[in-house]
Design an enzyme around this catalytic site. Structure first.
Site, PDB file in Angstrom:
ATOM      1  CG  HIS A 219      60.511   7.753  55.047  1.00  0.00           C
ATOM      2  ND1 HIS A 219      61.737   7.149  55.180  1.00  0.00           N
ATOM      3  CD2 HIS A 219      60.148   8.106  56.301  1.00  0.00           C
ATOM      4  CE1 HIS A 219      62.099   7.122  56.444  1.00  0.00           C
ATOM      5  NE2 HIS A 219      61.138   7.713  57.148  1.00  0.00           N
TER       6      HIS A 219
ATOM      7  CG  HIS B  95      57.230   8.917  60.508  1.00  0.00           C
ATOM      8  ND1 HIS B  95      57.202   7.600  60.874  1.00  0.00           N
ATOM      9  CD2 HIS B  95      58.423   9.124  59.876  1.00  0.00           C
ATOM     10  CE1 HIS B  95      58.344   7.023  60.492  1.00  0.00           C
ATOM     11  NE2 HIS B  95      59.100   7.922  59.881  1.00  0.00           N
TER      12      HIS B  95
ATOM     13  CG  HIS C 251      62.350   3.892  59.659  1.00  0.00           C
ATOM     14  ND1 HIS C 251      61.095   3.633  59.181  1.00  0.00           N
ATOM     15  CD2 HIS C 251      62.433   5.240  59.823  1.00  0.00           C
ATOM     16  CE1 HIS C 251      60.433   4.785  59.065  1.00  0.00           C
ATOM     17  NE2 HIS C 251      61.223   5.782  59.442  1.00  0.00           N
TER      18      HIS C 251
ATOM     19  CD  GLU D 247      66.994   7.898  60.808  1.00  0.00           C
ATOM     20  OE1 GLU D 247      66.278   7.012  61.301  1.00  0.00           O
ATOM     21  OE2 GLU D 247      66.726   9.114  60.879  1.00  0.00           O
TER      22      GLU D 247
ATOM     23  CG  ASP E  17      61.825  10.913  58.451  1.00  0.00           C
ATOM     24  OD1 ASP E  17      60.951  10.094  58.733  1.00  0.00           O
ATOM     25  OD2 ASP E  17      62.986  10.855  58.909  1.00  0.00           O
ATOM     26  CG  ASP E  18      59.321  12.646  61.433  1.00  0.00           C
ATOM     27  OD1 ASP E  18      58.235  12.119  61.715  1.00  0.00           O
ATOM     28  OD2 ASP E  18      60.391  12.014  61.363  1.00  0.00           O
TER      29      ASP E  18
HETATM   30 ZN    ZN Z   1      61.101   7.912  59.237  1.00  0.00          ZN
END
Ligand code: ZN
Length: 339
Positions: free
Chosen positions: A19, A21, A199, A202, A280-281
């Site tokens: 996961h 980006h 997603h 969340e 994630d980021d």
């Molecule tokens: Zn994400």
């Protein structure tokens, strides 16, 4: 156990990331460098001011900065450099396999060609495999705040590159944009042979997770924290061994949780959910894979065998072949035995 011993255990553990980006790995230094190369202005004076802006109250505040940052990416080389920077970083953290997202609409809506975006990312991934030994899969995500027609257009653009893109996903502003909004384009993607992920859960409710499973036929749920609101759903996810790609530091930074100590990871593991740890980021949320593993280890007082279990889950939940998975699972068992 000493912190330094646990840190080195995490460092040496073979890991996968499921996961991530790629636009979320854009470090301020590289952002300024690419902006300058493309003769573009960034609305922050320098790297320090930009870093100070990386403090968010929710998903939307983060997304606003994320899209502003991504807007300096124009040329194929920019996407290559972005991806290569990520790969060298996780190589240092002993990540062996990555399955990453890219968001074509973030770029094609600015008239950057789909081909530049894909080729830049893909060439870096191929070089990462050759030079760093990191295997990979690429997932194309639709932006859920845009409409389904735009997602259809993006899917059309991807059809000539089916050999390079394994799956489609769904990301961006979750609340008010349920998976059901995209059921037709996901159906078409499935018919075209793509795998699907989304997603869900969340910020959005557990119902969105059910929709992702039933309407989008996903093979993994990205995040999925809110499944805990619905015990029947938890049982179903456990029974199906449906992977959840959790992102602890992201949840902390975006205020999904107040403190990592309240992260429901152990509860999820007790329910036999197939949970994986991801970043994630990472450029925006204060850490890559090892920092995420370290954050939860410290907050939840995890043991080495629990950490190894989480790393194994990452490989189990990946799209590697059964043989490749077995090789890594054995490697982790051996690592645990010797460390
Ligand atoms: Zn994400």
């Amino acid at each position: 156990m000493k912190d330094s011993e646990m840190l080195s255990f995490i460092q040496g553990l073979p890991k996968t990331e499921l996961h991530l980006h790629i636009e979320g790995t854009f470090e301020p230094e590289l952002m300024f460098k690419i902006a300058k190369r493309n003769n573009l202005e960034i609305k922050y004076a320098d790297v320090e001011e930009l870093k100070r802006a990386y403090s968010f109250n929710n998903l939307q505040e983060f997304l606003d900065i994320y899209y502003a940052g991504a807007s300096v990416l124009i040329e194929e080389q920019d996407f290559y450099d972005l991806t290569w920077a990520y790969l060298t970083k996780v190589h240092e953290e002993n990540v062996k396999h990555v399955e990453i997202f890219f968001d074509p609409q973030t770029h094609t809506d600015r008239n950057v060609s789909f081909e530049y975006v894909l080729n830049g990312i893909y060439k870096a991934l191929e070089d990462g495999q050759k030079q760093l030994g990191i295997s990979f899969k690429l997932i194309m995500s639709f932006l859920r705040h845009l409409d389904e027609a735009s997602a259809f257009k993006t899917l059309e653009q991807a059809l000539p590159y089916k050999d390079k893109i394994i799956a489609v996903g769904l990301d961006s502003s979750e609340l008010g944009n349920p998976p059901s909004k995209f059921k037709n384009v996901f159906k078409k993607a499935l018919d075209e042979g793509f795998l699907t992920v989304a997603h869900a859960g969340e910020e959005g409710p557990s119902e969105y997770i059910r929709e992702a499973l039933d309407l989008l036929k996903v093979g993994r749920i990205d995040h999925g924290n809110r499944c805990l609101d619905d015990i029947d759903l938890v049982k179903r996810l456990a029974k199906e061994q449906m992977p959840l790609t959790l992102c602890p530091l992201s949840n902390l930074e975006l205020k999904v949780i107040k403190d990592l100590k309240e992260y429901p990871l152990l509860k999820m593991m007790e329910h036999n959910l197939l949970v994986t740890i991801n970043s994630d980021d990472p450029a925006y949320f204060g850490g890559y894979m090892n920092e995420n593993f370290w954050g939860i280890t410290k907050a939840l007082n995890l043991s080495k065998s629990q950490i190894a279990e989480l790393a194994k889950n990452g490989f189990k939940a990946s799209w590697l072949s059964p043989n490749e998975k077995q090789t890594y699972l054995k490697e982790i068992d051996l690592y645990l035995l010797n460390n």
